[in-house]
Enzyme design. Structure first.
Site, PDB file in Angstrom:
ATOM      1  N   HIS A  35       1.081  -1.009   0.307  1.00  0.00           N
ATOM      2  CA  HIS A  35       0.184  -0.216  -0.073  1.00  0.00           C
ATOM      3  C   HIS A  35       1.068   0.899   0.076  1.00  0.00           C
ATOM      4  CE1 HIS A  35      -3.621  -2.626   1.720  1.00  0.00           C
ATOM      5  NE2 HIS A  35      -2.646  -2.660   2.457  1.00  0.00           N
ATOM      6  N   GLU A 117       3.006  -0.982   4.640  1.00  0.00           N
ATOM      7  CA  GLU A 117       2.441   0.381   3.932  1.00  0.00           C
ATOM      8  C   GLU A 117       4.161   1.141   3.999  1.00  0.00           C
ATOM      9  OE1 GLU A 117      -0.604   2.480   3.500  1.00  0.00           O
ATOM     10  OE2 GLU A 117      -2.169   0.825   4.317  1.00  0.00           O
ATOM     11  N   HIS A 156      -2.008  -2.806  -3.439  1.00  0.00           N
ATOM     12  CA  HIS A 156      -3.780  -2.661  -2.565  1.00  0.00           C
ATOM     13  C   HIS A 156      -4.963  -2.716  -3.834  1.00  0.00           C
ATOM     14  CE1 HIS A 156      -6.964  -0.516   0.136  1.00  0.00           C
ATOM     15  NE2 HIS A 156      -6.736  -1.694  -0.293  1.00  0.00           N
ATOM     16  N   ASP A 166      -3.180   2.329  -4.963  1.00  0.00           N
ATOM     17  CA  ASP A 166      -2.129   1.718  -4.785  1.00  0.00           C
ATOM     18  C   ASP A 166      -1.455   0.761  -4.558  1.00  0.00           C
ATOM     19  OD1 ASP A 166      -4.373   1.709  -2.113  1.00  0.00           O
ATOM     20  OD2 ASP A 166      -1.882   1.373  -1.518  1.00  0.00           O
TER      21      ASP A 166
END
Length: 184
Positions: A35, A117, A156, A166
């Site tokens: 992400h 992330e 994602h 993303d």
């Protein structure tokens, strides 16, 4: 980067997030989802991503944070622009990163995936330090959870098409996958 039996990455900064729960019983970890996030969007090095994942974001701190009120999300790890890795959720627990999602016909990706992330945006190039940390982390994850292979590392956008974009066009998949093939 060693991962212990509890799913804790020993080399990471650990943060005591409460936005996670147990995975369903007898669920194998078979997917890695990449992400991006920045708060406010496009601003890096702020404390707000940490605040969001820790459940303490001040929604009045920026005009764009109104939609975050009451939001309970997390990721297993966050990789800052510097390459520093912060772990919020042990890998053997279910982080709340994917939302409504599906991979190869299997819904609810949070149940069987790990979410990483990257501090970034869809259109801002990621740093060399981030790619290096992501590669090392991914190799450790694949060693600890061998059902995750390079073909089971996705964005994602791949598990929530039309809803998420993303890690975006700025993520260099060929570079990352080539790095994964290199010996450690």
């Amino acid at each position: 980067m060693a991962i212990d039996l509890n799913g804790v990455l020993e080399a990471a900064t650990q943060r005591a997030c409460t936005h996670y729960d147990e995975r369903p019983e007898h669920t194998d970890i078979t997917l890695l989802v990449i992400h991006n996030i920045s708060l406010p969007a496009g601003q890096f090095g702020t404390p707000f991503v940490d605040d969001l994942f820790m459940g303490g974001i001040d929604c009045n701190a920026h005009q764009s944070f109104g939609d975050l009120k009451g939001l309970r999300v997390s990721a297993h790890c966050f990789i800052k622009r510097t390459g520093e890795v912060v772990q919020y959720v042990p890998f053997n627990k279910r982080a709340w990163h994917a939302g409504v999602s599906e991979f190869e016909g299997q819904t609810a990706c949070n149940n069987y995936s790990i979410g990483i992330e990257l501090e970034g945006t869809d259109t801002t190039a990621y740093t060399s330090a981030q790619y290096a940390s992501l590669c090392n982390l991914s190799k450790s994850i694949m060693q600890r959870y061998p059902k995750i292979t390079p073909s089971r590392i996705v964005g994602h956008c791949d598990i929530a098409p039309g809803r998420k974009t993303d890690p975006g066009l700025s993520f260099n998949w060929p570079l990352f996958l080539n790095m994964l093939e290199q010996p450690s």
